[in-house]
Structures are given as structure tokens and as C-alpha cells.
Design an enzyme around this catalytic site. Structure first.
Site, PDB file in Angstrom:
ATOM      1  N   ALA A  16       0.825  -1.208   0.000  1.00 44.76           N
ATOM      2  CA  ALA A  16       0.000   0.000   0.000  1.00 44.76           C
ATOM      3  C   ALA A  16       0.860   1.259   0.000  1.00 44.76           C
ATOM      4  CB  ALA A  16      -0.944  -0.002   1.203  1.00 44.76           C
ATOM      5  N   SER A  39       8.976   1.094   9.311  1.00 49.38           N
ATOM      6  CA  SER A  39       9.958   0.467  10.195  1.00 49.38           C
ATOM      7  C   SER A  39      10.148  -0.987   9.821  1.00 49.38           C
ATOM      8  CB  SER A  39       9.501   0.557  11.657  1.00 49.38           C
ATOM      9  OG  SER A  39      10.360  -0.207  12.490  1.00 49.38           O
ATOM     10  N   ILE A  42       8.308  -3.553  12.021  1.00 47.47           N
ATOM     11  CA  ILE A  42       6.874  -3.830  11.883  1.00 47.47           C
ATOM     12  C   ILE A  42       6.654  -4.637  10.619  1.00 47.47           C
ATOM     13  CG2 ILE A  42       4.577  -2.823  11.627  1.00 47.47           C
ATOM     14  CD1 ILE A  42       5.641  -0.336  13.073  1.00 47.47           C
ATOM     15  N   VAL A  45       1.184  -7.656   6.432  1.00 52.02           N
ATOM     16  CA  VAL A  45       0.318  -8.833   6.284  1.00 52.02           C
ATOM     17  C   VAL A  45       0.812  -9.681   5.111  1.00 52.02           C
ATOM     18  CG1 VAL A  45      -2.018  -9.616   5.769  1.00 52.02           C
ATOM     19  CG2 VAL A  45      -1.641  -7.751   7.390  1.00 52.02           C
ATOM     20  N   VAL A  47      -0.144 -11.128   2.263  1.00 49.91           N
ATOM     21  CA  VAL A  47      -0.670 -12.321   1.595  1.00 49.91           C
ATOM     22  C   VAL A  47      -1.360 -11.965   0.279  1.00 49.91           C
ATOM     23  CG1 VAL A  47      -0.934 -13.609   3.733  1.00 49.91           C
ATOM     24  CG2 VAL A  47      -2.852 -12.250   2.885  1.00 49.91           C
ATOM     25  N   ALA A  50      -2.227 -12.379  -5.386  1.00 52.49           N
ATOM     26  CA  ALA A  50      -2.957 -12.555  -6.648  1.00 52.49           C
ATOM     27  C   ALA A  50      -3.624 -11.240  -7.003  1.00 52.49           C
ATOM     28  CB  ALA A  50      -3.993 -13.666  -6.520  1.00 52.49           C
ATOM     29  N   LYS A  78      -1.691 -14.960 -14.548  1.00 57.92           N
ATOM     30  CA  LYS A  78      -2.985 -15.385 -13.998  1.00 57.92           C
ATOM     31  C   LYS A  78      -4.094 -15.088 -15.002  1.00 57.92           C
ATOM     32  CE  LYS A  78      -6.330 -14.436 -10.356  1.00 57.92           C
ATOM     33  NZ  LYS A  78      -6.689 -13.599  -9.205  1.00 57.92           N
ATOM     34  N   LEU A 331      -5.229  -1.695   4.027  1.00 58.75           N
ATOM     35  CA  LEU A 331      -5.983  -2.294   5.125  1.00 58.75           C
ATOM     36  C   LEU A 331      -6.520  -1.265   6.105  1.00 58.75           C
ATOM     37  CD1 LEU A 331      -3.682  -5.383   5.850  1.00 58.75           C
ATOM     38  CD2 LEU A 331      -5.800  -5.324   4.515  1.00 58.75           C
ATOM     39  N   ILE A 344      -5.079  -5.718  -3.662  1.00 65.37           N
ATOM     40  CA  ILE A 344      -4.100  -4.813  -4.264  1.00 65.37           C
ATOM     41  C   ILE A 344      -4.798  -3.819  -5.194  1.00 65.37           C
ATOM     42  CG2 ILE A 344      -2.121  -4.721  -5.854  1.00 65.37           C
ATOM     43  CD1 ILE A 344      -1.096  -7.279  -4.471  1.00 65.37           C
TER      44      ILE A 344
END
Length: 495
Positions: A16, A39, A42, A45, A47, A50, A78, A331, A344
Site C-alpha cells: 500500500a 519500520s 513492523i 500482512v 498475503v 494474486a 494469472k 488495510l 491490491i
């Protein structure tokens, strides 16, 4: 507030943060200074591996060479998502990026197909879809043709952490400033509540005019600072957990994502050049974490490469994606499970929307309101499409599927399902991410049968209709024998 926006501060890196930095710097350029604070301590996520076809436009706008991108991110091609066990156990269907048949101005192909079925046609509609045929044969090629009937739209699977690193390199070359550190304090204007800066644990203070919150689920600026609020959609989408675990790559690399429904959730399998991405999305009301891990571990195609990563989430959206001078991206703006690979894309569309409404000469409430209206509509349309997969099912093996089948759903979705069931009519809402062909494939795949077809489909004689179906099927199959396997394409194209 009429302050000219000269300094954009992005809080958080990952996909992001670096997409935001890349788009703003590339398109607005010297007009603004862009600083990204992140940082290494940190984690992300990570995942979202795709994607859907608009990412090709994003990469093109950023001037990214496709060969370099594929190499740097260990990407594969894909063409579709294969949904397994969603309607009933043991059955599958594809949602491809292509379209079955051929488009006609006033009568979609599926009406001709429906009439042909009443006359004895036994094919599935996917036999008239080039993307499906390529998936079935494990093939891929860049097909360039003036005739849209043999277009083969595609997207990518890639390593999200490698993509962020790749974009960081591009951003720093364009002049984006990266600050390493954990934010310890956020300062606000005493009069209007606008964020004025962030302070790092090191004591360094970073000031800005416009802030992009890419801090993930915690929403450091949009929620913890501005208390924007959250619209919870878990009554429609009850999955609230995921466990992810990479594994060794398969010998044969499929050109599609697999989405495999289990008794209380679904499993993803994403093929990359160097490994497989795997995970299970599930509801904690039906599975414990141990049960979920056991199901995932028992359904890996290859040997695991790392310990499981458990993720908690709540499906829904931030009540305002743009609040004061803070825009939430990724997120921090909301979460829709990755069933249709939209995570995404939602980052991409949020930043593109910001570019369209960029407050270069100060913040105007009408611009902010328009941004929020468009963002809300986009989230709601994607939400409905995801609910469709769950709600229209015929599984009888668990309370999870029974409860989803019997739940009330948004009126907007009920209307779409019942309109198609009654007449085969499909209308794309304005700015809906998903085309009619996407809704068609999931509706048909989930067992929604149209009872009627458009009268224009009767304009052809039975013989002409039969010839039409045969010709389309022949044209769709012709390229398959001439193109390489997916693995051979990757070897040849990437060198």
C-alpha cells in the site's frame, strides 16, 4: 483549509505504501515532496499475492518493464480463479478474466447460449472462453489481435513483499524520501484537528500537508488519531481469520489461482516461480485456530517452507476513507477477504482516485465528499460480488454453508440475482469493478439458472444458431495449439 499541498507523508510501507508513493511521485512529480515512514521492525500482512487485470495499467503508468517485473517479484501469469466445492462438494467452475463467446450490441452471448441449450446443446459456457481453454491446457501467451473475440486478458501472481521492495527501489530513484522508524506521536492542529506531523521514537519530527495512512489494520492516523469509525460487514461475510503458509513450488505452474471451499471457509493456492502461496480463510465461530491449521496443513500440495502466520480481521470499511487531511489506503481503509483478488486493486484505485481529486490548492469538502462517495460505492459493489459466492450455495455438509444460504443479503445483490434468474438480464452498475461476464460466470457457476433468454436470440434460424456456436468455439480453440505452456512462456519471456 486552503493550504497548498506541497508535502505528502505516507505512514507505513508494504504494498500500500509503496504503490501510493510511486503513483503520486510519478504522476504529480516535482509538484510535491513525498516522504514514506516505515519500520523494518513492523511486519506486513503480505498475503496479497494474486491480482486482477488493472494492475497491468498500473505497472504501465509507472513505466515498469514487464520482464523486469516478473523476474524481480517471482511472478507468474494469472488468467482466472478456479472455484472448487463452492456450489456443492466435488464440483468446480472458473471465473476467468475473459468472456464467453462474443459480444453483441443488444443481446449478450449467454442468451444465444441459453437458446442453444433448449435446442440440445450440451457444452458448458466455458468451452467458448479462451482464458478457460488456456487454463485447461496449462498455456499462456500475449495474444494481440484486432478482434476482441480472441483477446486473453491476464493479471499476475507475485510475491507481495518482493513487489514492495521493487517499488521502493523505483520510488527512491524518483526522489521519494524514506524514513526508517516507529512513530511514537501524532500532532494535530488545535483548531481544525488536521494532522500536522508525526514524531519518531528517535525524536525526529516529520511534517506534512497531506497524509496517507498505510499503517494496516490498526489505522494509526485514520482511526487511532481521527477516530473515523468502522462499518462492520461480518454479518454478511463471517470469516474473520486467515492462516497463511508458503510451500515449495509445484513442478507444473498453473496459470490460475485455486480457491477451494471447505466446511467453514476456503483455501487459496497461488503459484509463484519460487514457491506456492497457501492459506485458509475461515470463521472463528466454526473453526478453532488449531482446526484451521490442521485443514490447511493436510491440504498442501508441497512441503511447507515456513511456520504458519495467523491473521485476524473484520470485514467492512472505514466510514470515511478520507477524513480531514488523511486518506486511508490499503488495510487501514477497510478489508474485503481476498476471494476475488481485489486487495491490491483497492490500493491502486484509492490512489488513482486521490490523483483525480488531488487537493493541490487546499482541502475542499466537496472533493473529500466525492472521494468518500466513490470509495463507498466501490467497496459495496465488491462486497456484493463476494457475498454472491457464499450465499448462493447448495452445500448441506455444515452449518456454515446453511447459515450463509439462509441469511438476508443486501437488496442490491438480491435484485441482481433475481433479475438474472428471471430473464438472464445482467446490467453493470456504473464503475462496478466486475464486468457482466464476471457476474455471469459466478452466477452460473453457483447454479443460478436463467429461466428465459432475450427474444433477439430468436432472430437466427436453428441452423444459423448452430453454425454461430460452432464457429465461435472453433475460433476460441484455434490459438491453443499454437501457444506455449505457461512454464515455457515464463522461461522464454523472462530469460
Amino acid at each position: 483549509m486552503n493550504q497548498t499541498v506541497k508535502n505528502v507523508v505516507i505512514v507505513g510501507g508494504g504494498t500500500a505504501g509503496w504503490i501510493s508513493a510511486a503513483v503520486i511521485k510519478r504522476l504529480i512529480g516535482a509538484g510535491v515532496d513525498v516522504t514514506l515512514v516505515e519500520s523494518e521492525e513492523i511486519g506486513t500482512v503480505g498475503v496479497g499475492e494474486a491480482t486482477i487485470p488493472p494492475i497491468i495499467t498500473l505497472n504501465n503508468v509507472l513505466g515498469i518493464d514487464e520482464k523486469e517485473f516478473l523476474r524481480e517479484t517471482n511472478a507468474t501469469m494469472k488468467l482466472a480463479i478456479k472455484f472448487e466445492n463452492w456450489r456443492v462438494q466435488g464440483e468446480s467452475y472458473f471465473h476467468t478474466f475473459g468472456a464467453p463467446g462474443k459480444s453483441y450490441a443488444f443481446c449478450h452471448f449467454h442468451h444465444y447460449f441459453k437458446r442453444a441449450q433448449t435446442l440440445g446443446l450440451t457444452d458448458s459456457i466455458w468451452e467458448y472462453d479462451l482464458n478457460y481453454l488456456a487454463c485447461k491446457n496449462g498455456k499462456f501467451a500475449h495474444i494481440k489481435s484486432p478482434d476482441p473475440i480472441i483477446e486473453m486478458p491476464y493479471a499476475y501472481h507475485f510475491d507481495a513483499s518482493l513487489y514492495a521492495r521493487f517499488l521502493r527501489k523505483k520510488c527512491e530513484a524518483m526522489g521519494v524520501t524514506r524514513k526508517e522508524g516507529i512513530i511514537s506521536d501524532v500532532t494535530q492542529d488545535a483548531d481544525n484537528g488536521f494532522v500536522t506531523g508525526v514524531t519518531l521514537k528517535s525524536g525526529e519530527h516529520v511534517e506534512g500537508d497531506l497524509f496517507i495512512d498505510c499503517s494496516g489494520f490498526k489505522g494509526l492516523l485514520t482511526q487511532q488519531t481521527l477516530n473515523t469509525g468502522y462499518e462492520d460487514w461480518s454479518h454478511w461475510l463471517p470469516c474473520d481469520r486467515a492462516v497463511a503458509m508458503p510451500s515449495e513450488r509445484l513442478e507444473k505452474t498453473l496459470p490460475y489461482t485455486r480457491s477451494i471451499a471447505h466446511s467453514a471457509g476456503w483455501q487459496w493456492r497461488i503459484p509463484l516461480q519460487h514457491r506456492n502461496g497457501n492459506g485458509l480463510v475461515y470463521s472463528s465461530n466454526y473453526y478453532s485456530d488449531d482446526q484451521a491449521l490442521d485443514i490447511l496443513s493436510s491440504n498442501l500440495d508441497t512441503k511447507p517452507l515456513a511456520d504458519p502466520n495467523f491473521i485476524r480481521f473484520r470485514t467492512g470499511r472505514r466510514r470515511k476513507q478520507w477524513n480531514k487531511n488523511v486518506v486511508a489506503v490499503g488495510l487501514s481503509s477497510g478489508f474485503l477477504e481476498p476471494l476475488e483478488s481485489t486487495s491490491i486493486h483497492l490500493i491502486q484505485s484509492a490512489v488513482v482516485r486521490l490523483i483525480h481529486l488531488f487537493p493541490h490548492d487546499g482541502f475542499k469538502q466537496r472533493q473529500i465528499d466525492e472521494y468518500n462517495k466513490q470509495s463507498q460505492l466501490e467497496f459495496e459493489q465488491i462486497r456484493d460480488f463476494i457475498i454472491l459466492h457464499y450465499h448462493v450455495n447448495e452445500r448441506k455438509d455444515s452449518h456454515f454453508w446453511k447459515d450463509l444460504r439462509e441469511m438476508d443479503v443486501p437488496d442490491s445483490l438480491t435484485h441482481k440475482i433475481e433479475l438474472f434468474r428471471a430473464s438472464g438480464n445482467l446490467f453493470r452498475e456504473q464503475n462496478d469493478l466486475f464486468l457482466e461476464s464476471s457476474w455471469l460466470q459466478v452466477l452460473m457457476g453457483q447454479g443460478v439458472v436463467q429461466k428465459d433468454y432475450h427474444p433477439l436470440a430468436n432472430a437466427l434460424s436453428e441452423q444459423k444458431l448452430q453454425e454461430l456456436m460452432q464457429n465461435i468455439k472453433r475460433i476460441k480453440n484455434e490459438p491453443i495449439g499454437k501457444i506455449a505452456t505457461h512454464d515455457d512462456f515464463l522461461k522464454q519471456f523472462c530469460g
